[in-house]
Motif scaffolding. Structure first.
Motif, PDB file in Angstrom:
ATOM      1  N   TRP A  45      38.642  26.495  52.031  1.00 54.96           N
ATOM      2  CA  TRP A  45      38.541  25.455  50.923  1.00 54.96           C
ATOM      3  C   TRP A  45      38.468  24.017  50.879  1.00 54.96           C
ATOM      4  O   TRP A  45      37.392  22.950  50.322  1.00 54.96           O
ATOM      5  N   LEU A  46      39.245  23.714  51.790  1.00 53.03           N
ATOM      6  CA  LEU A  46      39.477  22.016  52.455  1.00 53.03           C
ATOM      7  C   LEU A  46      38.240  21.766  52.380  1.00 53.03           C
ATOM      8  O   LEU A  46      37.397  20.994  52.165  1.00 53.03           O
ATOM      9  N   LEU A  47      37.740  22.526  53.890  1.00 53.84           N
ATOM     10  CA  LEU A  47      36.020  21.869  54.662  1.00 53.84           C
ATOM     11  C   LEU A  47      35.370  22.113  53.074  1.00 53.84           C
ATOM     12  O   LEU A  47      34.009  21.345  53.694  1.00 53.84           O
ATOM     13  N   THR A  48      34.828  23.218  53.049  1.00 53.25           N
ATOM     14  CA  THR A  48      33.714  24.001  52.280  1.00 53.25           C
ATOM     15  C   THR A  48      33.853  23.827  50.677  1.00 53.25           C
ATOM     16  O   THR A  48      32.643  23.817  49.808  1.00 53.25           O
ATOM     17  N   GLY A  49      34.898  23.950  50.417  1.00 51.02           N
ATOM     18  CA  GLY A  49      35.471  23.926  48.869  1.00 51.02           C
ATOM     19  C   GLY A  49      34.946  25.461  48.707  1.00 51.02           C
ATOM     20  O   GLY A  49      34.977  26.231  47.064  1.00 51.02           O
ATOM     21  N   LYS A  50      35.158  26.602  49.193  1.00 55.10           N
ATOM     22  CA  LYS A  50      34.832  28.206  49.518  1.00 55.10           C
ATOM     23  C   LYS A  50      36.196  28.938  49.953  1.00 55.10           C
ATOM     24  O   LYS A  50      36.632  28.128  51.310  1.00 55.10           O
ATOM     25  N   ASN A  51      35.750  30.336  49.857  1.00 61.14           N
ATOM     26  CA  ASN A  51      36.962  31.039  50.621  1.00 61.14           C
ATOM     27  C   ASN A  51      36.443  30.856  52.398  1.00 61.14           C
ATOM     28  O   ASN A  51      35.534  30.582  52.775  1.00 61.14           O
ATOM     29  N   SER A  52      37.225  31.977  52.670  1.00 60.72           N
ATOM     30  CA  SER A  52      36.624  32.222  54.401  1.00 60.72           C
ATOM     31  C   SER A  52      36.031  33.614  54.159  1.00 60.72           C
ATOM     32  O   SER A  52      34.971  33.514  55.259  1.00 60.72           O
ATOM     33  N   GLU A  53      35.525  34.099  52.513  1.00 62.17           N
ATOM     34  CA  GLU A  53      33.721  34.491  52.895  1.00 62.17           C
ATOM     35  C   GLU A  53      32.647  34.022  51.796  1.00 62.17           C
ATOM     36  O   GLU A  53      31.840  35.168  52.215  1.00 62.17           O
ATOM     37  N   GLN A  54      33.197  33.196  52.374  1.00 57.54           N
ATOM     38  CA  GLN A  54      32.355  32.151  51.879  1.00 57.54           C
ATOM     39  C   GLN A  54      31.811  31.983  50.258  1.00 57.54           C
ATOM     40  O   GLN A  54      30.294  31.921  49.383  1.00 57.54           O
ATOM     41  N   THR A  55      32.794  32.047  49.624  1.00 56.90           N
ATOM     42  CA  THR A  55      32.498  32.166  47.988  1.00 56.90           C
ATOM     43  C   THR A  55      33.016  31.179  46.801  1.00 56.90           C
ATOM     44  O   THR A  55      33.957  31.209  47.615  1.00 56.90           O
ATOM     45  N   GLU A  56      32.254  30.746  46.428  1.00 55.37           N
ATOM     46  CA  GLU A  56      32.764  29.853  45.720  1.00 55.37           C
ATOM     47  C   GLU A  56      33.504  30.366  44.525  1.00 55.37           C
ATOM     48  O   GLU A  56      34.617  29.246  44.090  1.00 55.37           O
ATOM     49  N   LYS A  57      33.662  31.017  43.690  1.00 56.07           N
ATOM     50  CA  LYS A  57      34.437  31.879  42.482  1.00 56.07           C
ATOM     51  C   LYS A  57      35.470  32.719  43.004  1.00 56.07           C
ATOM     52  O   LYS A  57      35.158  33.237  43.331  1.00 56.07           O
ATOM     53  N   PHE A  58      36.756  32.256  43.131  1.00 54.24           N
ATOM     54  CA  PHE A  58      37.976  32.965  43.866  1.00 54.24           C
ATOM     55  C   PHE A  58      39.163  31.996  42.836  1.00 54.24           C
ATOM     56  O   PHE A  58      38.838  31.199  42.838  1.00 54.24           O
ATOM     57  N   ASP A  59      40.159  33.287  42.743  1.00 49.06           N
ATOM     58  CA  ASP A  59      41.019  32.752  41.880  1.00 49.06           C
ATOM     59  C   ASP A  59      42.286  32.015  42.753  1.00 49.06           C
ATOM     60  O   ASP A  59      42.329  31.955  44.138  1.00 49.06           O
ATOM     61  N   ILE A  60      42.254  30.582  42.451  1.00 48.49           N
ATOM     62  CA  ILE A  60      43.315  29.537  43.078  1.00 48.49           C
ATOM     63  C   ILE A  60      44.656  29.944  43.109  1.00 48.49           C
ATOM     64  O   ILE A  60      45.416  29.098  44.287  1.00 48.49           O
ATOM     65  N   TYR A  61      45.115  29.711  41.755  1.00 49.36           N
ATOM     66  CA  TYR A  61      46.450  29.161  41.511  1.00 49.36           C
ATOM     67  C   TYR A  61      47.050  31.347  42.250  1.00 49.36           C
ATOM     68  O   TYR A  61      46.710  31.948  41.983  1.00 49.36           O
ATOM     69  N   PRO A  62      48.565  30.627  42.363  1.00 48.29           N
ATOM     70  CA  PRO A  62      49.477  30.770  42.640  1.00 48.29           C
ATOM     71  C   PRO A  62      49.559  31.702  41.223  1.00 48.29           C
ATOM     72  O   PRO A  62      49.385  31.408  40.006  1.00 48.29           O
ATOM     73  N   VAL A  63      50.112  33.289  40.852  1.00 56.70           N
ATOM     74  CA  VAL A  63      50.579  33.909  40.165  1.00 56.70           C
ATOM     75  C   VAL A  63      51.521  33.301  39.928  1.00 56.70           C
ATOM     76  O   VAL A  63      52.485  33.075  39.932  1.00 56.70           O
ATOM     77  N   ASP A  64      51.644  33.366  38.410  1.00 56.34           N
ATOM     78  CA  ASP A  64      53.283  33.391  37.385  1.00 56.34           C
ATOM     79  C   ASP A  64      52.982  31.480  37.419  1.00 56.34           C
ATOM     80  O   ASP A  64      54.287  31.403  37.161  1.00 56.34           O
ATOM     81  N   ALA A  65      51.881  30.854  38.013  1.00 54.84           N
ATOM     82  CA  ALA A  65      52.308  28.936  38.001  1.00 54.84           C
ATOM     83  C   ALA A  65      52.305  29.165  37.096  1.00 54.84           C
ATOM     84  O   ALA A  65      50.774  28.996  35.920  1.00 54.84           O
ATOM     85  N   PRO A  66      52.110  27.300  36.459  1.00 54.10           N
ATOM     86  CA  PRO A  66      51.894  26.468  35.248  1.00 54.10           C
ATOM     87  C   PRO A  66      50.999  26.588  34.965  1.00 54.10           C
ATOM     88  O   PRO A  66      50.230  25.730  36.080  1.00 54.10           O
ATOM     89  N   GLU A  67      50.152  26.438  33.549  1.00 57.44           N
ATOM     90  CA  GLU A  67      48.701  26.166  33.728  1.00 57.44           C
ATOM     91  C   GLU A  67      48.247  24.551  34.686  1.00 57.44           C
ATOM     92  O   GLU A  67      47.135  24.624  35.005  1.00 57.44           O
ATOM     93  N   ASP A  68      49.263  23.952  34.379  1.00 57.99           N
ATOM     94  CA  ASP A  68      49.116  22.776  35.187  1.00 57.99           C
ATOM     95  C   ASP A  68      49.054  22.260  35.984  1.00 57.99           C
ATOM     96  O   ASP A  68      49.024  20.871  36.339  1.00 57.99           O
ATOM     97  N   VAL A  69      49.664  23.199  36.869  1.00 60.10           N
ATOM     98  CA  VAL A  69      49.581  22.503  38.492  1.00 60.10           C
ATOM     99  C   VAL A  69      49.019  22.196  39.434  1.00 60.10           C
ATOM    100  O   VAL A  69      47.750  22.262  39.418  1.00 60.10           O
ATOM    101  N   GLN A  70      49.100  21.599  40.689  1.00 57.00           N
ATOM    102  CA  GLN A  70      47.742  21.140  40.735  1.00 57.00           C
ATOM    103  C   GLN A  70      48.036  21.632  42.225  1.00 57.00           C
ATOM    104  O   GLN A  70      48.682  21.917  43.115  1.00 57.00           O
ATOM    105  N   VAL A  71      46.940  21.693  42.867  1.00 57.06           N
ATOM    106  CA  VAL A  71      46.666  22.825  44.111  1.00 57.06           C
ATOM    107  C   VAL A  71      45.871  21.860  44.791  1.00 57.06           C
ATOM    108  O   VAL A  71      45.199  20.463  45.038  1.00 57.06           O
TER     109      VAL A  71
END
Length: 210
Positions: A45-71
């Motif tokens: 994600w750091l280098l390409t903006g995608k996950n290791s399967e090269q999917t752009e739309k995936f869940d980034i936020y940790p479960v139960d994290a505040p909505e305004d947390v920064q990744v």
């Protein structure tokens, strides 16, 4: 390029993680659901903006994290010239309340980029990836085991192999070196490439079919 360190904050199942291989080759072994995939996803994600399967739309936020947390994912690298290059990517939901609404809601998101600690726009971040990592195609070839052999189109594989191992050759040299390709010799010249001839053959076949 060598990875010196990778720092992850609030990415998928990782609230905080620091990894420091100091440029060495490493093997990560762990049980299932131990967090191996999120670490790999964070790097990609750091280098390409995608996950290791090269999917752009995936869940980034940790479960139960505040909505305004920064990744945040930050990687420190050592270039082939021995210099240090630090790259960062952040992602944050924009929380706001429209007039008349009782509660605040997510209203889009913001992705940020940094180079050596300085905030930069994406248009300046991407050329750095191209310069030091060879772009997305090179990243995939070097970082994904089966990409070159199973996922890359044959024409792209051919171009990469010729560029790496025989950059001085052209189509005619390759045809002359292989007896089974000899029939192509009368069609391929200074003004016609293999790709051009293939296109011409398709057009001729279409006319015959019609």
């Amino acid at each position: 390029m060598k990875l010196i360190s990778l720092t992850i904050e609030n990415f998928k199942g990782l609230r905080s993680f620091a990894f420091r291989p100091d440029g060495r080759s490493v093997t990560v072994n762990a049980a299932n659901v131990a967090g191996k995939s999120p670490r790999m996803d964070a790097y990609w994600w750091l280098l390409t903006g995608k996950n290791s399967e090269q999917t752009e739309k995936f869940d980034i936020y940790p479960v139960d994290a505040p909505e305004d947390v920064q990744v945040s994912v930050t990687g420190m690298f050592q270039t082939d010239g021995g210099d240090t290059l630090t790259l960062g990517r952040t992602y944050k939901r924009n929380i706001g309340r429209r007039r008349g609404d009782a509660e605040s809601t997510v209203r889009g998101n913001t992705t940020g980029f940094s180079i050596n600690g300085m905030t930069k726009p994406e248009k300046e971040f991407q050329p750095v990836i191209e310069k030091y990592f060879g772009g997305r195609q090179s990243l995939l070839m070097l970082g994904m085991l089966h990409h070159f052999a199973m996922q890359m189109p044959w024409a792209d594989r051919r171009a990469v192999l010729i560029d790496l191992f025989a950059p001085h050759l052209d189509d005619k040299d390759i045809i002359n070196a292989h007896e089974e390709l000899a029939p192509l010799g009368g069609y391929i010249g200074a003004m016609t490439t293999v790709a051009d001839y293939a296109q011409q053959a398709k057009l001729q076949r279409r006319k015959v079919q019609e």
